[in-house]
Design an enzyme around this catalytic site. Structure first.
Site, PDB file in Angstrom:
ATOM      1  N   PHE A  78      -6.985   4.745   7.730  1.00 13.12           N
ATOM      2  CA  PHE A  78      -5.517   5.064   8.004  1.00 13.12           C
ATOM      3  C   PHE A  78      -4.542   3.916   8.192  1.00 13.12           C
ATOM      4  O   PHE A  78      -5.291   2.918   8.233  1.00 13.12           O
ATOM      5  CB  PHE A  78      -5.448   5.662   9.625  1.00 13.12           C
ATOM      6  CG  PHE A  78      -6.336   7.091   9.889  1.00 13.12           C
ATOM      7  CD1 PHE A  78      -5.861   8.019   9.631  1.00 13.12           C
ATOM      8  CD2 PHE A  78      -7.765   6.817  10.415  1.00 13.12           C
ATOM      9  CE1 PHE A  78      -6.578   9.178   9.828  1.00 13.12           C
ATOM     10  CE2 PHE A  78      -8.349   7.897  10.525  1.00 13.12           C
ATOM     11  CZ  PHE A  78      -7.883   8.895  10.576  1.00 13.12           C
ATOM     12  N   GLY A  79      -3.437   3.870   7.664  1.00 13.47           N
ATOM     13  CA  GLY A  79      -2.654   2.872   7.749  1.00 13.47           C
ATOM     14  C   GLY A  79      -2.087   2.583   9.114  1.00 13.47           C
ATOM     15  O   GLY A  79      -2.352   3.329  10.079  1.00 13.47           O
ATOM     16  N   MET A 118     -12.017  -4.935   4.690  1.00 14.18           N
ATOM     17  CA  MET A 118     -11.318  -4.536   5.528  1.00 14.18           C
ATOM     18  C   MET A 118     -11.069  -5.133   6.927  1.00 14.18           C
ATOM     19  O   MET A 118     -11.920  -5.386   7.608  1.00 14.18           O
ATOM     20  CB  MET A 118     -12.284  -3.195   5.683  1.00 14.18           C
ATOM     21  CG  MET A 118     -12.240  -2.137   4.482  1.00 14.18           C
ATOM     22  SD  MET A 118     -10.506  -1.625   4.012  1.00 14.18           S
ATOM     23  CE  MET A 118      -9.648  -1.204   5.446  1.00 14.18           C
ATOM     24  N   HIS A 127      -1.177  -1.234  -4.402  1.00 15.62           N
ATOM     25  CA  HIS A 127      -2.442  -0.776  -3.696  1.00 15.62           C
ATOM     26  C   HIS A 127      -2.481   0.630  -3.620  1.00 15.62           C
ATOM     27  O   HIS A 127      -1.508   1.217  -2.923  1.00 15.62           O
ATOM     28  CB  HIS A 127      -2.580  -1.465  -2.544  1.00 15.62           C
ATOM     29  CG  HIS A 127      -3.653  -1.455  -1.863  1.00 15.62           C
ATOM     30  ND1 HIS A 127      -4.852  -2.235  -2.189  1.00 15.62           N
ATOM     31  CD2 HIS A 127      -4.435  -0.651  -0.875  1.00 15.62           C
ATOM     32  CE1 HIS A 127      -6.225  -1.713  -1.587  1.00 15.62           C
ATOM     33  NE2 HIS A 127      -5.799  -0.872  -0.534  1.00 15.62           N
ATOM     34  N   SER A 155       0.887  -1.172   0.043  1.00 21.77           N
ATOM     35  CA  SER A 155      -0.053   0.176   0.172  1.00 21.77           C
ATOM     36  C   SER A 155       0.986   1.222   0.118  1.00 21.77           C
ATOM     37  O   SER A 155       1.554   1.527   0.947  1.00 21.77           O
ATOM     38  CB  SER A 155      -0.825   0.077   1.372  1.00 21.77           C
ATOM     39  OG  SER A 155      -1.515   1.180   1.302  1.00 21.77           O
ATOM     40  N   MET A 199     -12.037   4.795  -1.153  1.00 17.25           N
ATOM     41  CA  MET A 199     -12.836   5.168  -0.193  1.00 17.25           C
ATOM     42  C   MET A 199     -13.482   6.492  -0.011  1.00 17.25           C
ATOM     43  O   MET A 199     -13.091   7.674   0.659  1.00 17.25           O
ATOM     44  CB  MET A 199     -11.732   5.019   1.277  1.00 17.25           C
ATOM     45  CG  MET A 199     -11.377   3.465   1.652  1.00 17.25           C
ATOM     46  SD  MET A 199     -10.007   3.475   2.439  1.00 17.25           S
ATOM     47  CE  MET A 199      -8.770   3.603   1.074  1.00 17.25           C
ATOM     48  N   ASP A 205      -4.664   3.843  -2.036  1.00 18.69           N
ATOM     49  CA  ASP A 205      -5.963   4.340  -1.246  1.00 18.69           C
ATOM     50  C   ASP A 205      -6.404   5.576  -1.539  1.00 18.69           C
ATOM     51  O   ASP A 205      -5.467   6.573  -1.311  1.00 18.69           O
ATOM     52  CB  ASP A 205      -5.294   4.074   0.108  1.00 18.69           C
ATOM     53  CG  ASP A 205      -5.232   2.442   0.590  1.00 18.69           C
ATOM     54  OD1 ASP A 205      -6.192   2.000   0.487  1.00 18.69           O
ATOM     55  OD2 ASP A 205      -4.232   2.237   1.075  1.00 18.69           O
ATOM     56  N   GLY A 265       0.771  -2.440   4.088  1.00 19.55           N
ATOM     57  CA  GLY A 265       1.245  -0.861   4.119  1.00 19.55           C
ATOM     58  C   GLY A 265       2.417  -0.812   5.157  1.00 19.55           C
ATOM     59  O   GLY A 265       3.566  -0.871   4.651  1.00 19.55           O
ATOM     60  N   MET A 305      -8.659   8.605  -0.516  1.00 19.05           N
ATOM     61  CA  MET A 305      -9.850   9.013   0.638  1.00 19.05           C
ATOM     62  C   MET A 305     -10.054  10.300   0.123  1.00 19.05           C
ATOM     63  O   MET A 305      -9.597  11.160   0.093  1.00 19.05           O
ATOM     64  CB  MET A 305      -9.088   8.922   2.095  1.00 19.05           C
ATOM     65  CG  MET A 305      -8.376   7.420   2.189  1.00 19.05           C
ATOM     66  SD  MET A 305      -7.312   7.431   3.576  1.00 19.05           S
ATOM     67  CE  MET A 305      -6.748   5.879   3.649  1.00 19.05           C
ATOM     68  N   ASP A 347      -7.353  -6.314   3.717  1.00 19.11           N
ATOM     69  CA  ASP A 347      -6.541  -4.902   3.498  1.00 19.11           C
ATOM     70  C   ASP A 347      -6.900  -4.210   5.277  1.00 19.11           C
ATOM     71  O   ASP A 347      -7.903  -3.873   5.802  1.00 19.11           O
ATOM     72  CB  ASP A 347      -7.329  -4.059   3.005  1.00 19.11           C
ATOM     73  CG  ASP A 347      -6.721  -2.721   2.692  1.00 19.11           C
ATOM     74  OD1 ASP A 347      -5.728  -2.469   3.083  1.00 19.11           O
ATOM     75  OD2 ASP A 347      -7.113  -1.898   2.171  1.00 19.11           O
ATOM     76  N   HIS A 386      -8.183   1.336  -4.379  1.00 16.87           N
ATOM     77  CA  HIS A 386      -9.025   1.140  -3.666  1.00 16.87           C
ATOM     78  C   HIS A 386      -9.713   2.567  -3.112  1.00 16.87           C
ATOM     79  O   HIS A 386      -9.282   3.378  -2.569  1.00 16.87           O
ATOM     80  CB  HIS A 386      -8.575   0.661  -2.199  1.00 16.87           C
ATOM     81  CG  HIS A 386      -9.386   0.605  -1.299  1.00 16.87           C
ATOM     82  ND1 HIS A 386      -8.830   0.247   0.274  1.00 16.87           N
ATOM     83  CD2 HIS A 386     -10.689   0.461  -1.006  1.00 16.87           C
ATOM     84  CE1 HIS A 386      -9.879   0.241   0.980  1.00 16.87           C
ATOM     85  NE2 HIS A 386     -11.074   0.005   0.335  1.00 16.87           N
TER      86      HIS A 386
HETATM   87  C1  DX5 Z   1      -6.642   1.657   5.157  1.00 16.47           C
HETATM   88  C2  DX5 Z   1      -6.328   1.480   3.906  1.00 16.47           C
HETATM   89  C3  DX5 Z   1      -5.113   0.373   3.734  1.00 16.47           C
HETATM   90  C4  DX5 Z   1      -3.988   0.693   4.308  1.00 16.47           C
HETATM   91  C5  DX5 Z   1      -3.326  -0.527   4.828  1.00 16.47           C
HETATM   92  O1  DX5 Z   1      -7.757   2.748   5.175  1.00 16.47           O
HETATM   93  O2  DX5 Z   1      -7.305   0.995   2.987  1.00 16.47           O
HETATM   94  O3  DX5 Z   1      -4.904  -0.125   2.480  1.00 16.47           O
HETATM   95  O4  DX5 Z   1      -3.199   1.225   3.579  1.00 16.47           O
HETATM   96  O5  DX5 Z   1      -2.049  -0.110   5.900  1.00 16.47           O
HETATM   97  P1  DX5 Z   1      -1.371  -1.074   6.832  1.00 16.47           P
HETATM   98  O6  DX5 Z   1      -0.965  -2.389   6.181  1.00 16.47           O
HETATM   99  O7  DX5 Z   1      -0.466  -0.457   7.725  1.00 16.47           O
HETATM  100  O8  DX5 Z   1      -2.829  -1.399   7.612  1.00 16.47           O
HETATM  101 ZN    ZN Z   2      -6.880  -0.015   1.027  1.00 20.65          ZN
END
Ligand code: DX5
Ligand code: ZN
Length: 224
Positions: free
Chosen positions: A147-148, A141, A37, A12, A72, A39, A201, A41, A179, A70
Site C-alpha cells: 500500500f501507498g 522497503m 516507479h 510512484s 511485488m 508497483d 508516492g 502487486m 521505497d 517493482h
Molecule cells: C508500496 C510500494 C511503494 C508505494 C510508495 O508497496 O512499493 O512504491 O507506492 O508510496 P508512498 O510513497 O506513498 O509510501
Molecule cells: Zn514500489
C-alpha cells in the site's frame, strides 16, 4: 558518505489519479523526476492487487522517462520477458519471492534491463550477500509492501547503513533505492547515508503542486 551518483527521484504511479493517468504522466514528464516507479502487486505476495500489463502498456505510451518496475509478485521469473516487451528499463524482484534469485537476476540482464532486488523490512541484507556483485539496484522497503501512504519505518536508516558497509566490500556499485513513506523530512538523511533513488508516492501526488514537490525534493537532495 559522499555521493558520486546524481540522486534520482521516482514518483510512484500507484498514488496517481488513475482516471487522469495521462495528465499525471505528463506532469512527471515535465518535471525533473528521473524514473516512473511502477508497483505491480498480485494479491498473493502482498495483500493488495494494483494493476497489470494493459495499464503499464498505456503508461509506456506516454512516459518519456525510464520505467522502474517493482514486482511485488510471487515467482516473478515467470514474467521477465513480458515486462521487457512492455518496455521496462529497471526490473526489481523481491528476494523473498524468487527461489533461484541468482538465475532470476541473470535472466533480467539478458533481457537488457537493469536488475533490481528488493527486501522487505524484516528481511536481513545478509540474504543478498551472494548476489551483491550481480545486481544493478537494491531496493530497501521502508514500509511493508502492498500500500501507498504508510509511515516510514525508522529502522531503515540502520539497515541502509549496514548495506552501504556491506557494499564497500564489493567492487559493484548498485544504486540503492528507498521505497515507502519517503518525504521532505527523511529524504536528506537517506541520501546522506547512501541512498541514490528515492521513490515518492503520496508525498508527490497528494501535494497541491506535485511538479514543484518533485523539483523541491530533487533539489534538496542534490544540492545540499
Ligand atoms: C508500496 C510500494 C511503494 C508505494 C510508495 O508497496 O512499493 O512504491 O507506492 O508510496 P508512498 O510513497 O506513498 O509510501
Ligand atoms: Zn514500489
Amino acid at each position: 558518505m559522499s555521493k558520486i551518483n546524481e540522486v534520482f527521484i521516482a514518483p510512484s504511479i500507484l498514488a496517481a489519479d488513475f482516471a487522469n493517468l495521462q495528465r499525471d504522466i505528463e506532469m512527471v514528464n515535465a518535471s525533473n523526476a528521473d524514473w516512473f516507479h511502477i508497483d505491480v502487486m498480485d494479491g498473493m505476495f502482498v495483500p493488495n492487487i494494483s494493476f497489470g500489463m494493459p495499464v503499464i502498456q498505456a503508461i509506456k505510451k506516454h512516459a518519456q522517462k525510464p520505467l522502474d518496475v517493482h514486482l511485488m509478485i510471487e515467482k516473478p521469473e515467470r514474467y521477465i520477458s513480458a515486462f521487457a516487451q512492455l518496455g521496462a528499463d529497471v526490473l526489481t524482484v523481491h528476494a523473498e519471492a524468487s527461489i533461484h534469485l541468482h538465475r532470476t537476476i541473470q535472466a533480467i540482464k539478458v533481457e537488457g534491463m537493469m536488475a533490481g532486488v528488493a527486501l522487505n523490512p524484516h528481511t536481513s541484507i545478509s540474504q543478498i550477500e551472494d548476489v551483491l556483485d550481480d545486481v544493478d539496484l537494491i531496493l530497501l522497503m521502508s514500509v511493508n509492501p502492498g500500500f501507498g501512504g504508510q509511515k516510514f519505518i525508522e529502522r531503515t536508516y540502520d539497515k541502509l547503513n549496514n548495506l552501504v558497509e556491506l557494499l564497500s566490500l564489493s567492487k559493484n556499485t548498485p544504486r540503492i533505492e528507498i521505497d515507502g513513506g519517503v518525504n521532505a523530512e527523511n529524504a536528506k538523511k537517506l541520501v546522506e547515508l547512501g541512498a541514490d533513488v528515492l521513490v515518492a508516492g503520496n508525498f508527490v501526488f497528494s501535494s497541491q503542486t506535485p511538479k514543484e514537490t518533485i523539483e523541491d525534493l530533487k533539489r534538496s537532495v542534490n544540492h545540499g
